[in-house]
Design a protein around this motif. Structure first.
Motif, mmCIF file in Angstrom:
data_model
loop_
_atom_site.group_PDB
_atom_site.id
_atom_site.type_symbol
_atom_site.label_atom_id
_atom_site.label_comp_id
_atom_site.label_asym_id
_atom_site.label_seq_id
_atom_site.Cartn_x
_atom_site.Cartn_y
_atom_site.Cartn_z
ATOM 1 N N LYS A 1 12.498 0.869 -4.141
ATOM 2 C CA LYS A 1 12.115 -0.065 -3.085
ATOM 3 C C LYS A 1 13.104 -0.004 -1.918
ATOM 4 O O LYS A 1 12.718 -0.124 -0.761
ATOM 5 N N PHE A 2 14.384 0.204 -2.229
ATOM 6 C CA PHE A 2 15.382 0.342 -1.170
ATOM 7 C C PHE A 2 15.092 1.592 -0.338
ATOM 8 O O PHE A 2 15.168 1.553 0.896
ATOM 9 N N GLU A 3 14.734 2.686 -0.998
ATOM 10 C CA GLU A 3 14.366 3.913 -0.281
ATOM 11 C C GLU A 3 13.176 3.668 0.643
ATOM 12 O O GLU A 3 13.164 4.124 1.788
ATOM 13 N N GLN A 4 12.180 2.963 0.129
ATOM 14 C CA GLN A 4 11.002 2.653 0.936
ATOM 15 C C GLN A 4 11.393 1.792 2.138
ATOM 16 O O GLN A 4 10.894 2.003 3.252
ATOM 17 N N ALA A 5 12.285 0.849 1.920
ATOM 18 C CA ALA A 5 12.725 -0.029 3.003
ATOM 19 C C ALA A 5 13.454 0.761 4.089
ATOM 20 O O ALA A 5 13.250 0.518 5.285
ATOM 21 N N ILE A 6 14.287 1.705 3.681
ATOM 22 C CA ILE A 6 15.004 2.541 4.656
ATOM 23 C C ILE A 6 14.014 3.357 5.481
ATOM 24 O O ILE A 6 14.135 3.443 6.708
ATOM 25 N N SER B 1 0.827 -1.188 0.000
ATOM 26 C CA SER B 1 0.000 0.000 0.000
ATOM 27 C C SER B 1 0.870 1.250 0.000
ATOM 28 O O SER B 1 2.038 1.217 0.354
ATOM 29 N N GLU B 2 0.248 2.351 -0.378
ATOM 30 C CA GLU B 2 0.954 3.627 -0.413
ATOM 31 C C GLU B 2 0.695 4.429 0.849
ATOM 32 O O GLU B 2 0.782 5.636 0.843
ATOM 33 N N GLN B 3 0.349 3.756 1.947
ATOM 34 C CA GLN B 3 0.072 4.424 3.210
ATOM 35 C C GLN B 3 1.369 5.020 3.755
ATOM 36 O O GLN B 3 2.405 4.350 3.764
ATOM 37 N N PRO B 4 1.327 6.275 4.219
ATOM 38 C CA PRO B 4 2.548 6.880 4.772
ATOM 39 C C PRO B 4 3.087 6.063 5.939
ATOM 40 O O PRO B 4 2.319 5.543 6.749
ATOM 41 N N GLU B 5 4.416 5.964 6.026
ATOM 42 C CA GLU B 5 5.055 5.135 7.047
ATOM 43 C C GLU B 5 4.674 5.546 8.462
ATOM 44 O O GLU B 5 4.561 4.724 9.335
ATOM 45 N N GLN B 6 4.471 6.857 8.689
ATOM 46 C CA GLN B 6 4.174 7.329 10.035
ATOM 47 C C GLN B 6 2.830 6.815 10.544
ATOM 48 O O GLN B 6 2.607 6.772 11.732
ATOM 49 N N GLN B 7 1.918 6.417 9.664
ATOM 50 C CA GLN B 7 0.605 5.960 10.073
ATOM 51 C C GLN B 7 0.536 4.441 10.218
ATOM 52 O O GLN B 7 -0.488 3.904 10.596
ATOM 53 N N LEU B 8 1.588 3.764 9.909
ATOM 54 C CA LEU B 8 1.611 2.308 9.997
ATOM 55 C C LEU B 8 1.896 1.870 11.424
ATOM 56 O O LEU B 8 2.679 2.488 12.137
ATOM 57 N N SER B 9 1.290 0.760 11.808
ATOM 58 C CA SER B 9 1.661 0.150 13.082
ATOM 59 C C SER B 9 3.040 -0.493 12.901
ATOM 60 O O SER B 9 3.508 -0.683 11.777
ATOM 61 N N PHE B 10 3.644 -0.852 14.004
ATOM 62 C CA PHE B 10 4.948 -1.510 13.936
ATOM 63 C C PHE B 10 4.856 -2.790 13.118
ATOM 64 O O PHE B 10 5.702 -3.065 12.278
ATOM 65 N N GLU B 11 3.798 -3.545 13.363
ATOM 66 C CA GLU B 11 3.624 -4.820 12.671
ATOM 67 C C GLU B 11 3.429 -4.628 11.170
ATOM 68 O O GLU B 11 3.967 -5.385 10.363
ATOM 69 N N GLN B 12 2.653 -3.609 10.791
ATOM 70 C CA GLN B 12 2.436 -3.321 9.372
ATOM 71 C C GLN B 12 3.747 -2.901 8.701
ATOM 72 O O GLN B 12 4.048 -3.338 7.589
ATOM 73 N N ALA B 13 4.497 -2.044 9.377
ATOM 74 C CA ALA B 13 5.774 -1.585 8.823
ATOM 75 C C ALA B 13 6.728 -2.755 8.657
ATOM 76 O O ALA B 13 7.403 -2.882 7.629
ATOM 77 N N LEU B 14 6.771 -3.635 9.644
ATOM 78 C CA LEU B 14 7.652 -4.796 9.574
ATOM 79 C C LEU B 14 7.245 -5.729 8.438
ATOM 80 O O LEU B 14 8.096 -6.228 7.696
ATOM 81 N N GLN B 15 5.951 -5.925 8.263
ATOM 82 C CA GLN B 15 5.462 -6.784 7.189
ATOM 83 C C GLN B 15 5.832 -6.203 5.820
ATOM 84 O O GLN B 15 6.293 -6.924 4.932
ATOM 85 N N GLN B 16 5.651 -4.902 5.656
ATOM 86 C CA GLN B 16 5.998 -4.270 4.386
ATOM 87 C C GLN B 16 7.506 -4.316 4.153
ATOM 88 O O GLN B 16 7.967 -4.517 3.028
ATOM 89 N N LEU B 17 8.271 -4.133 5.213
ATOM 90 C CA LEU B 17 9.728 -4.201 5.100
ATOM 91 C C LEU B 17 10.165 -5.595 4.656
ATOM 92 O O LEU B 17 11.020 -5.735 3.776
ATOM 93 N N GLU B 18 9.576 -6.622 5.226
ATOM 94 C CA GLU B 18 9.898 -7.996 4.832
ATOM 95 C C GLU B 18 9.557 -8.241 3.363
ATOM 96 O O GLU B 18 10.311 -8.886 2.638
ATOM 97 N N GLN B 19 8.425 -7.706 2.929
ATOM 98 C CA GLN B 19 8.017 -7.858 1.539
ATOM 99 C C GLN B 19 9.021 -7.175 0.601
ATOM 100 O O GLN B 19 9.419 -7.749 -0.418
ATOM 101 N N LEU B 20 9.444 -5.977 0.965
ATOM 102 C CA LEU B 20 10.422 -5.260 0.142
ATOM 103 C C LEU B 20 11.748 -6.013 0.072
ATOM 104 O O LEU B 20 12.360 -6.122 -0.993
#
Length: 79
Positions: free
Chosen positions: A38-43, A2-21
């Motif tokens: 994708k690397f920028e998004q992961a950082i 999703s294109e949801q801003p990182e600041q609005q993600l829960s820790f679990e959501q951010a971790l899941q997206q990071l794993e996917q990237l």
């Protein structure tokens, strides 16, 4: 992803997206431009997650101190 801003993600959501990237980047099938994006998004997700962990740690320390148990010992790194 999703294109949801990182600041609005829960820790679990951010971790899941990071794993996917990371999985997408490890496959090595992406063009350089997409890989960099994708690397920028992961950082950004990594920084967001780290901030959330630091905030949680601070809150735990405060709660322990409020209860009069100031014996919080730092965890040893197993690196």
């Amino acid at each position: 992803m999703s294109e949801q801003p990182e600041q609005q993600l829960s820790f679990e959501q951010a971790l899941q997206q990071l794993e996917q990237l990371v999985n997408e980047l490890e496959q090595g099938d992406l063009p350089l431009e997409q890989s960099l994006k994708k690397f920028e998004q992961a950082i950004a997700l990594s920084r967001t997650s780290q901030t959330q962990l630091q905030q949680a740690e601070h809150k735990v320390k405060l709660l322990i101190e409020q209860n009069g148990e100031q014996k919080l010992e730092p965890q040893e790194d197993n690196e």
